[in-house]
Design an enzyme around this catalytic site. Sequence first.
Site, short mmCIF file in Angstrom:
data_model
loop_
_atom_site.label_atom_id
_atom_site.label_comp_id
_atom_site.label_asym_id
_atom_site.label_seq_id
_atom_site.Cartn_x
_atom_site.Cartn_y
_atom_site.Cartn_z
N GLU A 249 -5.18 -20.21 -36.48
CA GLU A 249 -5.53 -20.78 -35.16
C GLU A 249 -6.51 -21.95 -35.32
O GLU A 249 -6.43 -22.94 -34.59
CB GLU A 249 -6.13 -19.69 -34.26
N TRP A 252 -4.47 -24.86 -36.33
CA TRP A 252 -3.80 -25.46 -35.16
C TRP A 252 -4.73 -26.48 -34.50
O TRP A 252 -4.30 -27.56 -34.06
CB TRP A 252 -3.43 -24.38 -34.13
N TRP A 280 11.07 -33.80 -12.48
CA TRP A 280 10.13 -32.75 -12.07
C TRP A 280 10.13 -32.62 -10.54
O TRP A 280 10.20 -33.61 -9.83
CB TRP A 280 8.72 -33.10 -12.55
N ASN A 315 -5.24 -16.10 -24.60
CA ASN A 315 -4.31 -17.05 -25.21
C ASN A 315 -2.84 -16.76 -24.88
O ASN A 315 -2.08 -17.67 -24.54
CB ASN A 315 -4.51 -17.06 -26.73
N TRP A 333 3.84 -31.11 -16.75
CA TRP A 333 2.78 -30.51 -17.57
C TRP A 333 1.43 -31.19 -17.35
O TRP A 333 0.39 -30.55 -17.49
CB TRP A 333 3.15 -30.53 -19.06
N TRP A 356 -0.10 -27.83 -23.85
CA TRP A 356 0.69 -28.04 -22.63
C TRP A 356 2.03 -28.69 -22.95
O TRP A 356 3.06 -28.32 -22.42
CB TRP A 356 -0.10 -28.86 -21.61
#
Length: 425
Positions: A249, A252, A280, A315, A333, A356
């Site tokens: 993590e 990341w 959208w 998370n 998003w 996102w």
Amino acid sequence: MTYTIFWFRRDLRLTDNTGLLEALNRDTLVLPIFIFDDNILNELPPDDARVSFIYNQLKTINSELNRHNSSLLCLKGQVLDIWKQLTETYTIEAVYTNTDYEPYARERDAKVSTFLKSKNIEVHTFKDQVIFEPHEILKQDNTPYTVYTPYKNKWLERFSGVEVFSDVSFENVHKNQFEFPTLESFGFKPSSIKVKPYNLGDIGKYAKYRDYPSQDIGSYLGPHLRFGTVSIRSIISALKPEDQTFLNELIWREFFMQILYHFPNVVSQNFRRKYDGIAWRNNETEFKLWCQGKTGYPLVDAGMRQLNTTGYMHNRVRMVTASFLCKHLLIHWQWGEAYFAKKLLDYELASNNGNWQWAAGTGCDAAPYFRIFNPITQLEKFDKNLDYIKQWIPEYGTKDYPDPLVDHKSARLRALEVYKAGIKP
């Protein structure tokens, strides 16, 4: 008197602080400063929890400096103007600081650096908030990685442990008692939302229980890394070999930081431009209900209510709420990203944007567009006893809890059709 200035930014601590340590090793007196940047503050509400957190941490730093007969000079304004004032007030030989990789910070720092060098002032910046800077982990052809797993593998291959700097001498720190300002003097007031201390005590259980929101075994490390109240080196040095899932993590985090660095256009555009044609729906009423946690999907609603109340969201639930907004409601998003940016205590542009876009399917190494989280089965899988739901939705199971905003099956089919139609070949 000639001074070296150490400029605190995203490194709000006196221990294991690379730039500060280097500054204190010089022969000149070190003047520590912090600048509240108007460009950032003007965007925030007066009770922003992150400003309160920063302020309290600066107060702690100031108290620690007091023990060395020193203090922190806290200033507020346009950053370049502040530096012009500082050069008129002090004879400055050098400025030391730790590198910030975000687009706004890079632009701001370039202007400050150009100005300081025009005054023959040395500028020294250091790696501090990451283990590897964006240019250090590259593919063989020297281009950046855009897929996480090969980046992670290269990161681990290059990683040979960390050195934590424990001994710091404050002999060279400037002896002065600046008056420490009040939060109110900056136009802010204390927030009712508090940042929790970080906790590595449950990291041994992280891999097994991290997907279950009622277990609450997250480290709450995010805001502390974001503002540097602890160094990434000391966190990684505390991990054991079996804590690999947790380390992944942290990798990341650096992966998304280097994506933002190499591809700054992701702030306002899809990383994968072939998704630019998605139509959208962006229904404002539905967006409002999502923000309030009133969609009729318990896992989504519990997550949004946890976020609104505490500035934190589990998370697994972040993935479900983000997927629901982009896929079930077909809301861009960027709407969700902006809302999280306002609310999350651990908000960091690179991770927020990266995650996102991952949820929307538009990002690098993203979930494919046809992967649509089912919020019903996610609930059954990760909160089957409804412990998390009952904690955040007291009216769950009564007539006061709303019906589902959309039908999962038909919303899923609609998303697949809209994505398919919008993808450029």
